[in-house]
Design a protein around this motif. Sequence first.
Motif, short mmCIF file in Angstrom:
data_model
loop_
_atom_site.label_atom_id
_atom_site.label_comp_id
_atom_site.label_asym_id
_atom_site.label_seq_id
_atom_site.Cartn_x
_atom_site.Cartn_y
_atom_site.Cartn_z
N GLY A 1 1.00 -1.49 0.06
CA GLY A 1 -0.28 -0.06 -0.18
C GLY A 1 0.94 1.29 -0.26
N LEU A 2 1.93 1.11 0.80
CA LEU A 2 3.18 2.21 0.86
C LEU A 2 3.35 2.10 -0.32
CD1 LEU A 2 4.09 4.55 2.28
CD2 LEU A 2 5.86 2.70 3.30
N HIS A 3 3.40 1.34 -1.40
CA HIS A 3 4.67 1.61 -2.75
C HIS A 3 3.41 2.25 -3.36
CE1 HIS A 3 7.58 -1.87 -2.32
NE2 HIS A 3 7.75 -0.73 -1.26
N GLY A 4 1.70 2.12 -3.44
CA GLY A 4 0.31 2.74 -4.04
C GLY A 4 0.48 4.28 -3.92
N LEU A 5 0.52 4.51 -2.47
CA LEU A 5 0.73 6.18 -2.23
C LEU A 5 1.98 6.46 -2.57
CD1 LEU A 5 -0.34 7.71 -0.47
CD2 LEU A 5 0.77 6.96 1.95
N ALA A 6 3.08 6.19 -3.29
CA ALA A 6 3.97 7.04 -3.50
C ALA A 6 3.98 7.44 -4.98
CB ALA A 6 5.05 6.14 -3.62
N ARG A 7 3.54 5.88 -5.57
CA ARG A 7 2.75 6.30 -7.20
C ARG A 7 1.65 7.65 -7.42
NH1 ARG A 7 4.17 0.57 -7.32
NH2 ARG A 7 1.77 0.53 -6.76
N ASN A 8 1.07 7.52 -6.45
CA ASN A 8 -0.03 8.32 -6.05
C ASN A 8 0.03 9.67 -6.22
OD1 ASN A 8 -2.32 9.82 -4.53
ND2 ASN A 8 -3.63 8.41 -6.42
N LEU A 9 1.03 9.53 -5.07
CA LEU A 9 1.89 11.28 -4.64
C LEU A 9 2.33 11.19 -5.92
CD1 LEU A 9 2.60 10.89 -0.69
CD2 LEU A 9 -0.03 11.91 -2.30
N ALA A 10 3.45 10.55 -6.89
CA ALA A 10 4.00 11.63 -7.53
C ALA A 10 3.27 11.95 -8.77
CB ALA A 10 5.40 10.52 -8.07
N VAL A 11 1.59 11.15 -8.57
CA VAL A 11 1.19 12.30 -9.58
C VAL A 11 -0.19 12.83 -10.03
CG1 VAL A 11 -0.88 11.05 -11.97
CG2 VAL A 11 0.98 9.58 -10.93
N THR B 1 10.72 10.61 -11.03
CA THR B 1 9.73 10.66 -9.63
C THR B 1 8.03 9.30 -10.48
OG1 THR B 1 8.21 11.88 -8.46
CG2 THR B 1 7.83 11.98 -11.50
N GLY B 2 7.93 9.49 -9.23
CA GLY B 2 6.88 7.84 -9.20
C GLY B 2 8.19 6.46 -9.42
N ALA B 3 9.78 6.67 -9.55
CA ALA B 3 10.00 4.95 -9.32
C ALA B 3 10.23 4.27 -8.51
CB ALA B 3 11.35 5.08 -9.97
N GLU B 4 10.85 2.77 -8.58
CA GLU B 4 10.20 2.27 -7.49
C GLU B 4 12.07 1.72 -8.13
OE1 GLU B 4 7.74 -0.36 -7.31
OE2 GLU B 4 6.03 0.45 -6.06
N LEU B 5 13.42 1.75 -6.91
CA LEU B 5 14.42 1.40 -7.28
C LEU B 5 15.22 0.32 -6.14
CD1 LEU B 5 17.23 2.21 -8.37
CD2 LEU B 5 17.31 3.54 -6.00
N ALA B 6 15.15 -0.63 -6.65
CA ALA B 6 15.29 -1.85 -6.07
C ALA B 6 16.91 -1.78 -4.92
CB ALA B 6 15.49 -3.20 -6.59
N VAL B 7 17.38 -2.12 -3.85
CA VAL B 7 18.17 -2.39 -3.67
C VAL B 7 18.46 -3.64 -2.26
CG1 VAL B 7 20.36 -0.94 -1.85
CG2 VAL B 7 18.82 0.46 -3.16
N ASP B 8 18.30 -4.52 -3.14
CA ASP B 8 17.91 -6.11 -2.60
C ASP B 8 19.27 -7.16 -3.58
OD1 ASP B 8 17.21 -5.58 -5.15
OD2 ASP B 8 15.44 -7.09 -5.76
N GLY B 9 20.24 -6.50 -4.30
CA GLY B 9 20.91 -7.49 -4.81
C GLY B 9 20.38 -8.78 -5.59
#
Length: 267
Positions: free
Chosen positions: A162-172, A236-244
């Motif tokens: 849900g937090l990821h979805g909130l971030a995408r919505n706020l980016a828009v 903006t609206g991006a998801e940067l994976a820092v997960d190896g």
Amino acid sequence: MNKMVVVTGATTGTGYCVAQKFAANGYDVCITSRDQARAQEAAARLKAENDGKIETFGYGLEVLDEPQMAAMFDDLKQKGHLVSTLVLVAANMGINMPNFLEVDFKDWIRVIDTNIGWNFMFCRQAAKHMLQLGGGAIVVIGSVNGIRTTKNRSAYCTSKSGLHGLARNLAVELGPCHIRVNTVVAGGIKTARYYARPEIQNSPHNKNPLGDIAEFQDIANAAYFLADNEQARIITGAELAVDGGSLAQFVYEEEGIKLSDGTVIAD
């Protein structure tokens, strides 16, 4: 005047390392925690580490108390600081909760309230400051568990998704206001809990293509990159994976769903 960043959950671990990264780059820093004394101690320590060249503040905030949060932002403004950057680190991990069939709903929703509701309030209050500056940046520290899932972690996984979805919505929604919103999708991190428990170190969820998981600094570096208006001005609206690379691979979990009496109901 220096730029101002608010870092939530920043008295120790990942949050404090994020605060250090911004301080090292000339930002004044506001640290929040649920514990006022710990927030103020961390702020004083951070200022000392930077030889007093930056200003630091520490505030204790109650979960879901938006008037208290608004008062904090107002206090910063009265002290001459409008917040240009927000980094959301604080989270309720929902550790040691029973499985979906047995968890108390009040415990379950408390994780949702913290990881989505409280962060929604932080974004709203910070955005009001950023509007006065003509723009800003919000960085959400998300999780691979917001994309894939782990047994007995339904509250945490749901809240991070849900937090990821909130971030995408706020980016828009906030893009036309020149406020960028991005997510660091964190994989495993070498916390004190990680070092104290071999079963966590040996978990299949901490095995990835690079054969290593993140240090605090890795998350801090990613957060700073996404916040920086020169390096990431058009992101903006991006998801940067820092997960190896863990999201790129399939992890098979053999263990079935176990009830508290030891009964396995699926395998």
